[in-house]
Write an enzyme that holds these catalytic residues in place. Sequence first.
Site, short mmCIF file in Angstrom:
data_model
loop_
_atom_site.label_atom_id
_atom_site.label_comp_id
_atom_site.label_asym_id
_atom_site.label_seq_id
_atom_site.Cartn_x
_atom_site.Cartn_y
_atom_site.Cartn_z
N HIS A 1 2.92 2.79 -8.95
CA HIS A 1 2.66 1.42 -9.20
C HIS A 1 3.79 0.58 -9.79
CE1 HIS A 1 -1.21 1.98 -7.49
NE2 HIS A 1 -1.63 2.61 -8.88
N ASP B 1 0.74 -1.23 -0.18
CA ASP B 1 -0.02 0.08 0.13
C ASP B 1 0.80 1.39 0.11
OD1 ASP B 1 -2.34 1.39 -0.15
OD2 ASP B 1 -2.78 1.34 2.12
N LEU C 1 10.89 -20.70 -3.82
CA LEU C 1 9.97 -19.89 -3.05
C LEU C 1 8.65 -20.06 -3.93
CD1 LEU C 1 10.51 -16.52 -1.83
CD2 LEU C 1 8.90 -16.75 -3.50
C1 IPE Z 1 -5.69 -2.82 -0.42
O1 IPE Z 1 -5.23 -1.27 -0.78
C2 IPE Z 1 -5.59 -3.40 -1.86
C3 IPE Z 1 -4.33 -3.58 -2.33
C4 IPE Z 1 -3.30 -3.31 -1.86
C5 IPE Z 1 -4.16 -4.50 -3.44
P1 IPE Z 1 -6.27 -0.43 -0.77
O2 IPE Z 1 -5.55 0.83 -0.92
O3 IPE Z 1 -7.14 -0.71 -1.92
O4 IPE Z 1 -7.24 -0.47 0.29
P2 IPE Z 1 -7.87 0.83 1.30
O5 IPE Z 1 -8.78 1.19 0.27
O6 IPE Z 1 -6.85 1.70 1.79
O7 IPE Z 1 -8.77 0.15 2.36
C1 IPE Z 2 -1.40 0.13 -3.38
O1 IPE Z 2 -1.29 1.41 -3.50
C2 IPE Z 2 -1.47 -0.50 -4.81
C3 IPE Z 2 -2.90 -1.00 -4.99
C4 IPE Z 2 -4.01 -0.89 -4.16
C5 IPE Z 2 -3.39 -1.79 -6.38
P1 IPE Z 2 -2.47 2.42 -3.50
O2 IPE Z 2 -2.78 2.69 -5.03
O3 IPE Z 2 -3.67 2.22 -2.94
O4 IPE Z 2 -1.98 3.82 -2.96
P2 IPE Z 2 -2.47 4.75 -1.90
O5 IPE Z 2 -2.95 3.82 -0.73
O6 IPE Z 2 -3.51 5.61 -2.72
O7 IPE Z 2 -1.56 5.74 -1.72
MG MG Z 3 -4.05 2.33 -0.89
#
Ligand code: IPE
Ligand code: IPE
Ligand code: MG
Length: 237
Positions: A33, A16, A127
């Site tokens: 990403h 995240d 792994l």
């Molecule tokens: C959780 O992250 C999903 C992934 C890492 C794929 P999100 O960014 O989507 O989750 P919320 O919205 O903060 O709960």
């Molecule tokens: C995690 O990073 C990647 C996915 C959920 C695919 P985010 O895209 O949720 O990044 P933030 O949380 O908005 O910073």
């Molecule tokens: Mg996120």
Amino acid sequence: MKNEKPIPQHVAIIMDGNGRWAKQRGKERSEGHIAGVESIRATLRAAQKHGVKYVTFYAFSTENWGRPTAEVDALMELMCYSVINETPELIKQGVRVRTIGDRSRFSEKVQQHLAKIEQETAEGQTLTMILALNYSSRDELRRSFRQLAEAVKQGEIQPEEINEQRISAMLDTAAYPDPDLVIRTSGEQRLSNFLLWQSAYAEFYFPEVHWPDFNEEEFERALEVYAGRDRRFGLVK
Ligand code: IPE
Ligand code: IPE
Ligand code: MG
């Protein structure tokens, strides 16, 4: 003296903070990403070095479809092409790639790529890298409950035969041990629908770094934290 530090067999990661990482640098979210792919590589290297056998990466949740189309498309593209480009290296390193989640919602092309990568890396012994794609725990449970109900309806099993083992065996994760350690980067402390059943006795660790800043050192720090935990499983020591 022999190093007796406990090493988790399975580490599951909620990657995240890519968007916030990018925003802090005045970049597009998609650049976050892209930068996060290197963190996956670093994690795999560190996991292999320390003998972790399974690493699950939460890459796309069922809820993530609600993001702007451009971001969803960019994520799909990135997922596909980074795994394809990485396949020769993964094979060389002995990494077996698997997925959990409902792949049927992906385009035919993406599904074919994923099937091919699983097949090409199937012999990997060092792994297992499990990608959670279009995954959410409640969706996985919903699918499994339907399957279970169908089996009961067909008379294949009796209701009283439903036990925890059978439930675990119906999940996408049936072939893998439960995670010992769940890591979520970016400082958020929630599961966001990830491995609810499977992480019943997992240890949790929430480093502050955004996912693109996660690296081998951060993974080793997580292993240190894990080694210091006292896992009691409801028992008295
Ligand atoms: C959780 O992250 C999903 C992934 C890492 C794929 P999100 O960014 O989507 O989750 P919320 O919205 O903060 O709960
Ligand atoms: C995690 O990073 C990647 C996915 C959920 C695919 P985010 O895209 O949720 O990044 P933030 O949380 O908005 O910073
Ligand atoms: Mg996120």
